[in-house]
Design a protein around this motif. Sequence first.
Motif, PDB file in Angstrom:
ATOM      1  N   THR A   1       0.850  -1.192   0.000  1.00  0.00           N
ATOM      2  CA  THR A   1       0.000   0.000   0.000  1.00  0.00           C
ATOM      3  C   THR A   1       0.884   1.240   0.000  1.00  0.00           C
ATOM      4  O   THR A   1       1.822   1.352   0.792  1.00  0.00           O
ATOM      5  N   ILE A   2       0.601   2.170  -0.914  1.00  0.00           N
ATOM      6  CA  ILE A   2       1.346   3.425  -1.030  1.00  0.00           C
ATOM      7  C   ILE A   2       0.431   4.568  -0.608  1.00  0.00           C
ATOM      8  O   ILE A   2      -0.658   4.734  -1.180  1.00  0.00           O
ATOM      9  N   ARG A   3       0.855   5.356   0.361  1.00  0.00           N
ATOM     10  CA  ARG A   3       0.070   6.520   0.802  1.00  0.00           C
ATOM     11  C   ARG A   3       0.825   7.791   0.458  1.00  0.00           C
ATOM     12  O   ARG A   3       2.029   7.914   0.722  1.00  0.00           O
ATOM     13  N   ASN A   4       0.127   8.723  -0.160  1.00  0.00           N
ATOM     14  CA  ASN A   4       0.715   9.990  -0.588  1.00  0.00           C
ATOM     15  C   ASN A   4       0.616  11.011   0.540  1.00  0.00           C
ATOM     16  O   ASN A   4      -0.470  11.498   0.852  1.00  0.00           O
ATOM     17  N   VAL A   5       1.751  11.324   1.176  1.00  0.00           N
ATOM     18  CA  VAL A   5       1.773  12.319   2.256  1.00  0.00           C
ATOM     19  C   VAL A   5       2.582  13.552   1.833  1.00  0.00           C
ATOM     20  O   VAL A   5       3.039  14.318   2.666  1.00  0.00           O
ATOM     21  N   SER A   6       2.744  13.728   0.507  1.00  0.00           N
ATOM     22  CA  SER A   6       3.548  14.845   0.002  1.00  0.00           C
ATOM     23  C   SER A   6       2.789  16.160   0.010  1.00  0.00           C
ATOM     24  O   SER A   6       3.393  17.233  -0.087  1.00  0.00           O
ATOM     25  N   GLY A   7       1.453  16.098   0.089  1.00  0.00           N
ATOM     26  CA  GLY A   7       0.650  17.314   0.009  1.00  0.00           C
ATOM     27  C   GLY A   7       0.333  17.728  -1.409  1.00  0.00           C
ATOM     28  O   GLY A   7      -0.352  18.726  -1.626  1.00  0.00           O
ATOM     29  N   ALA A   8       0.833  16.990  -2.403  1.00  0.00           N
ATOM     30  CA  ALA A   8       0.580  17.313  -3.810  1.00  0.00           C
ATOM     31  C   ALA A   8       0.067  16.064  -4.519  1.00  0.00           C
ATOM     32  O   ALA A   8       0.271  14.935  -4.073  1.00  0.00           O
ATOM     33  N   LEU A   9      -0.616  16.280  -5.641  1.00  0.00           N
ATOM     34  CA  LEU A   9      -1.136  15.180  -6.435  1.00  0.00           C
ATOM     35  C   LEU A   9       0.020  14.423  -7.096  1.00  0.00           C
ATOM     36  O   LEU A   9       0.925  15.027  -7.662  1.00  0.00           O
TER      37      LEU A   9
ATOM     38  N   MET B   1       1.480  -9.720 -10.985  1.00  0.00           N
ATOM     39  CA  MET B   1       1.155  -8.496 -10.234  1.00  0.00           C
ATOM     40  C   MET B   1      -0.124  -7.902 -10.781  1.00  0.00           C
ATOM     41  O   MET B   1      -0.400  -7.978 -11.987  1.00  0.00           O
ATOM     42  N   TRP B   2      -0.926  -7.302  -9.899  1.00  0.00           N
ATOM     43  CA  TRP B   2      -2.142  -6.612 -10.329  1.00  0.00           C
ATOM     44  C   TRP B   2      -2.151  -5.186  -9.784  1.00  0.00           C
ATOM     45  O   TRP B   2      -1.524  -4.879  -8.781  1.00  0.00           O
ATOM     46  N   ASN B   3      -2.860  -4.310 -10.494  1.00  0.00           N
ATOM     47  CA  ASN B   3      -2.937  -2.860 -10.229  1.00  0.00           C
ATOM     48  C   ASN B   3      -1.624  -2.137 -10.540  1.00  0.00           C
ATOM     49  O   ASN B   3      -1.498  -0.940 -10.269  1.00  0.00           O
ATOM     50  N   ALA B   4      -0.649  -2.840 -11.082  1.00  0.00           N
ATOM     51  CA  ALA B   4       0.621  -2.246 -11.507  1.00  0.00           C
ATOM     52  C   ALA B   4       1.318  -3.251 -12.410  1.00  0.00           C
ATOM     53  O   ALA B   4       0.910  -4.405 -12.521  1.00  0.00           O
TER      54      ALA B   4
ATOM     55  N   THR C   1      -4.437   3.413 -11.992  1.00  0.00           N
ATOM     56  CA  THR C   1      -3.882   3.671 -10.652  1.00  0.00           C
ATOM     57  C   THR C   1      -2.818   4.770 -10.685  1.00  0.00           C
ATOM     58  O   THR C   1      -2.040   4.906  -9.747  1.00  0.00           O
ATOM     59  N   ALA C   2      -2.768   5.552 -11.778  1.00  0.00           N
ATOM     60  CA  ALA C   2      -1.708   6.554 -11.927  1.00  0.00           C
ATOM     61  C   ALA C   2      -1.845   7.703 -10.927  1.00  0.00           C
ATOM     62  O   ALA C   2      -0.845   8.251 -10.477  1.00  0.00           O
ATOM     63  N   LEU C   3      -3.074   8.060 -10.562  1.00  0.00           N
ATOM     64  CA  LEU C   3      -3.292   9.218  -9.701  1.00  0.00           C
ATOM     65  C   LEU C   3      -3.387   8.786  -8.234  1.00  0.00           C
ATOM     66  O   LEU C   3      -4.147   7.877  -7.890  1.00  0.00           O
TER      67      LEU C   3
ATOM     68  N   GLY D   1      -4.136  10.336   0.033  1.00  0.00           N
ATOM     69  CA  GLY D   1      -4.827   9.155  -0.472  1.00  0.00           C
ATOM     70  C   GLY D   1      -3.853   7.999  -0.627  1.00  0.00           C
ATOM     71  O   GLY D   1      -2.631   8.151  -0.465  1.00  0.00           O
ATOM     72  N   SER D   2      -4.369   6.847  -0.927  1.00  0.00           N
ATOM     73  CA  SER D   2      -3.512   5.668  -1.056  1.00  0.00           C
ATOM     74  C   SER D   2      -4.050   4.736  -2.123  1.00  0.00           C
ATOM     75  O   SER D   2      -5.228   4.788  -2.486  1.00  0.00           O
ATOM     76  N   ILE D   3      -3.175   3.889  -2.644  1.00  0.00           N
ATOM     77  CA  ILE D   3      -3.545   2.820  -3.566  1.00  0.00           C
ATOM     78  C   ILE D   3      -2.815   1.562  -3.112  1.00  0.00           C
ATOM     79  O   ILE D   3      -1.780   1.648  -2.433  1.00  0.00           O
ATOM     80  N   SER D   4      -3.358   0.431  -3.484  1.00  0.00           N
ATOM     81  CA  SER D   4      -2.737  -0.836  -3.116  1.00  0.00           C
ATOM     82  C   SER D   4      -2.483  -1.670  -4.372  1.00  0.00           C
ATOM     83  O   SER D   4      -3.300  -1.668  -5.302  1.00  0.00           O
TER      84      SER D   4
END
Length: 280
Positions: free
Chosen positions: A196-204, A223-226, A243-245, A250-253
């Motif tokens: 799971t990747i969580r974006n904590v950068s404050g930017a898209l 592999m799935w979703n990537a 799953t690019a954005l 937010g997060s994606i797995s």
Amino acid sequence: MAARKHFLVLLTLIICATACTAEQVGAPRPAPRISAPPSVENLPSTKVRSVVDGRTVELADGTRARISLLAEPVSCNAAAALEFATKTLLDKEVRVSSITPGEVSLILPDGTDFALAAVSAGVLRTSGVDGGPLMEAETQASKAKIGLWAQECPTSTPAPPPPVTSTSAAPPPAPPCVVAYRINSTWPGAFQAEVTIRNVSGALINGWALRWRFPDGQTITQMWNATASQSGADVTATNAGYTALIVPDGSISIGFNGSINGLNSVPDAFTLNGAACTVG
């Protein structure tokens, strides 16, 4: 009387043979039509409006798409890959075949598949290919030492720079991402894991590549979703079109199946688009 009967029988046989022959030699029935298999000419045609990098283009209608079965350009050869793609595709008429959402296959005017041309020229590697013409082309380019194979191009994630020891230096920025790696199940010789990747950068984040190194020689088999590419212990997972954005906070797995031979330790470091992530 017997001769008359014989004559009538013979006449009957002659009439029957004539009728049957006439029916057989009559006008032949037309053979059933067999539909021709789809060809390149049946694919939709468009122009490449711009080239983003060696494997990403923008089509005439504004659609941005990644070219299927090509790995992310290697940093030391990215400029050459961009130059090759620009020269080959920019403002050129191409035929488009959709592979997966956000990915396309581009056929050049002479019928050549662009992915095959790029790999044959040694400017890009393959991704998600187990065999066939693309793998053969990569093998030949490697043996011939052309393009990226003619230089020392590292395939592993570069080590982070040493920390700044000067007391006047500003503190390093906080990691822009948090990665959680979890093994869901294990069975003899194989396992399944989720990252799971969580974006904590404050930017898209629009498009990403997550890299890590397996400590015990594990190998990704699916592999799935990537899209996964692996060189030795080094793994790169590149986003799928859907799953690019990753929105701020937010997060994606992504998930994968892998093979093991003995230990199955968890990777202890991850980078997202070259930036180190917090592991949690």
